[in-house]
Design an enzyme around this catalytic site. Structure first.
Site, PDB file in Angstrom:
ATOM      1  N   ARG A   1       6.574 -22.462 -42.123  1.00 56.71           N
ATOM      2  CA  ARG A   1       6.004 -21.434 -43.003  1.00 56.71           C
ATOM      3  C   ARG A   1       5.316 -20.358 -42.159  1.00 56.71           C
ATOM      4  O   ARG A   1       4.679 -20.663 -41.153  1.00 56.71           O
ATOM      5  CB  ARG A   1       4.966 -22.069 -43.933  1.00 56.71           C
ATOM      6  CG  ARG A   1       4.159 -21.031 -44.709  1.00 56.71           C
ATOM      7  CD  ARG A   1       3.032 -21.686 -45.498  1.00 56.71           C
ATOM      8  NE  ARG A   1       2.298 -20.718 -46.289  1.00 56.71           N
ATOM      9  CZ  ARG A   1       1.151 -20.147 -45.907  1.00 56.71           C
ATOM     10  NH1 ARG A   1       0.599 -20.458 -44.742  1.00 56.71           N
ATOM     11  NH2 ARG A   1       0.545 -19.277 -46.692  1.00 56.71           N
ATOM     12  N   VAL A   2       5.448 -19.129 -42.587  1.00 57.37           N
ATOM     13  CA  VAL A   2       4.781 -18.022 -41.896  1.00 57.37           C
ATOM     14  C   VAL A   2       3.687 -17.488 -42.812  1.00 57.37           C
ATOM     15  O   VAL A   2       3.945 -17.169 -43.975  1.00 57.37           O
ATOM     16  CB  VAL A   2       5.795 -16.916 -41.548  1.00 57.37           C
ATOM     17  CG1 VAL A   2       5.095 -15.699 -40.973  1.00 57.37           C
ATOM     18  CG2 VAL A   2       6.827 -17.457 -40.551  1.00 57.37           C
ATOM     19  N   SER A   3       2.465 -17.453 -42.305  1.00 56.69           N
ATOM     20  CA  SER A   3       1.345 -16.987 -43.138  1.00 56.69           C
ATOM     21  C   SER A   3       1.235 -15.464 -43.058  1.00 56.69           C
ATOM     22  O   SER A   3       1.921 -14.814 -42.285  1.00 56.69           O
ATOM     23  CB  SER A   3       0.036 -17.638 -42.688  1.00 56.69           C
ATOM     24  OG  SER A   3      -0.663 -16.812 -41.792  1.00 56.69           O
TER      25      SER A   3
ATOM     26  N   GLY B   1      -1.264 -16.867 -48.508  1.00 59.05           N
ATOM     27  CA  GLY B   1      -0.507 -15.899 -47.716  1.00 59.05           C
ATOM     28  C   GLY B   1       0.665 -15.297 -48.460  1.00 59.05           C
ATOM     29  O   GLY B   1       0.944 -14.098 -48.335  1.00 59.05           O
TER      30      GLY B   1
ATOM     31  N   THR C   1      -7.806 -13.103 -46.689  1.00 60.57           N
ATOM     32  CA  THR C   1      -7.783 -14.561 -46.755  1.00 60.57           C
ATOM     33  C   THR C   1      -7.334 -14.978 -48.146  1.00 60.57           C
ATOM     34  O   THR C   1      -7.533 -14.250 -49.112  1.00 60.57           O
ATOM     35  CB  THR C   1      -9.167 -15.158 -46.425  1.00 60.57           C
ATOM     36  OG1 THR C   1      -9.096 -16.577 -46.532  1.00 60.57           O
ATOM     37  CG2 THR C   1     -10.256 -14.643 -47.344  1.00 60.57           C
TER      38      THR C   1
ATOM     39  N   THR D   1      -9.783 -19.527 -43.216  1.00 57.97           N
ATOM     40  CA  THR D   1      -9.230 -18.554 -42.270  1.00 57.97           C
ATOM     41  C   THR D   1     -10.457 -17.835 -41.781  1.00 57.97           C
ATOM     42  O   THR D   1     -11.493 -17.872 -42.437  1.00 57.97           O
ATOM     43  CB  THR D   1      -8.280 -17.564 -42.992  1.00 57.97           C
ATOM     44  OG1 THR D   1      -7.011 -18.170 -43.161  1.00 57.97           O
ATOM     45  CG2 THR D   1      -8.066 -16.261 -42.240  1.00 57.97           C
TER      46      THR D   1
HETATM   47  N1  ASP Z   1      -3.976 -16.659 -45.595  1.00 59.31           N
HETATM   48  C1  ASP Z   1      -3.866 -17.928 -44.931  1.00 59.31           C
HETATM   49  C2  ASP Z   1      -2.456 -18.448 -45.063  1.00 59.31           C
HETATM   50  O1  ASP Z   1      -1.810 -18.228 -46.047  1.00 59.31           O
HETATM   51  C3  ASP Z   1      -4.778 -18.970 -45.445  1.00 59.31           C
HETATM   52  C4  ASP Z   1      -6.160 -18.541 -45.760  1.00 59.31           C
HETATM   53  O2  ASP Z   1      -6.525 -17.394 -45.679  1.00 59.31           O
HETATM   54  O3  ASP Z   1      -6.935 -19.398 -46.112  1.00 59.31           O
HETATM   55  O4  ASP Z   1      -2.006 -19.128 -44.177  1.00 59.31           O
END
Ligand code: ASP
Length: 295
Positions: A187-189, A211, A208, A159
């Site tokens: 899916r919702v991040s 999520g 990050t 991310t």
């Molecule tokens: N937080 C992001 C998600 O869950 C992924 C990430 O930060 O790597 O989609």
């Protein structure tokens, strides 16, 4: 604009640096190449322009999981999420599961001026087209191969994000992601939610990691609301990470408070945030700084 107060911190995700898409050195170089021009933008144009500049550069760099180079979902498609917020009007704007655009963060920025500040899926993509954002296929060969090998990437997150403080005391935070890879469509991040991205005049946060875990703890908004209660950034981060570790959560964050303190933390020793930061007196990145950093 002078540069005494100006601070910029950016991240390229968190993980164990297994080097499947890029090496540690390539991540370091990618962050440096985004940090320097964006810091110039911070000096010239302020916090929001700097956050947008940094995130656009990271979205264009295929080694990062945002924009071009985003991970594929279970059905072989890329859906991206991005959001930003600043202390000028405290409007959170973002896109969830948008596709076929080059810069999700720019679409998120454009939504600040609309009646609805958060759009998802087809409607987010249609909005982008109406506003003149052209078609762009973000799938790269490395991500396609990764998907075909069905790599779960459970321990390696990606991310990108940025938090900036400018000379006028304006704070802006932004985050852009391709998700966790192989997720179920729909899916919702956390990234385009106030758990993953939040800013007001007291500080800004971009998260990050997993999520679901970030949402469970309402991380970014919680940091800022505790700053409002007068709790020091360091105490807040220590408390949140302790709680996260006790719940076996896997995430990290970058943060800045209005006094210019930088904070980078993660819930586990095995998760390190890939960050780079700069102000008039510091320039550090994840290879030179400490993993858990508060300046
Ligand atoms: N937080 C992001 C998600 O869950 C992924 C990430 O930060 O790597 O989609």
């Amino acid at each position: 604009m002078g540069n005494g107060k100006c601070k910029l911190i950016i991240h390229g995700g968190a993980g164990r640096l297994e080097g499947k898409v890029a090496t540690k050195e390539q991540y370091r170089v990618g962050l440096q190449e985004a940090l320097h021009p964006s810091f110039e933008t911070l000096l010239q144009e302020g916090a929001r322009a700097a956050v947008l500049h940094a995130i656009r550069l990271l979205e264009s760099d295929p080694i990062f999981n945002a924009g071009t180079g985003s991970k594929l979902q279970r059905d072989g498609r890329v859906r991206m999420s991005a959001a930003l917020m600043d202390s000028v009007d405290s409007i959170f704007s973002g896109v969830i599961n948008i596709y076929d655009v080059e810069h999700p963060i720019s679409v998120a920025d454009s939504l600040r001026g609309e009646v609805h500040h958060l759009l998802s899926g087809n409607e987010a993509t249609e909005y982008a087209r109406r506003k003149g954002f052209p078609f762009h296929d973000p799938i790269t060969m490395s991500r396609f191969i990764e998907y075909r090998k069905a790599l779960k990437n459970r321990e390696k997150f990606g991310t990108v994000g940025a938090v900036a403080l400018d000379e006028d005391g304006i704070v802006c935070a932004g985050t852009s992601t391709g998700g966790i890879g192989n997720e179920t469509p729909g899916r919702v991040s956390d990234s385009a939610s106030v758990a993953g991205t939040y800013a007001d005049e007291l500080g800004g946060v971009s998260c990050t990691g997993k999520g679901e875990h970030i949402i469970n703890q309402a991380v970014a908004a919680q940091v800022i609301y505790r700053l409002r209660d007068g709790v020091p950034l360091k105490t807040i981060l220590l408390d949140l990470m302790k709680e996260g570790a006790s719940r076996n959560h896997e995430f990290g964050l970058i943060s800045l408070d209005k006094n210019g303190r930088f904070g980078v933390r993660s819930t586990k020793n095995s998760i390190s945030v890939l960050y780079a930061l700069k102000d008039a007196s510091h320039e550090l990145d994840f290879t030179t700084g400490r993993r858990n950093l508060i300046l």
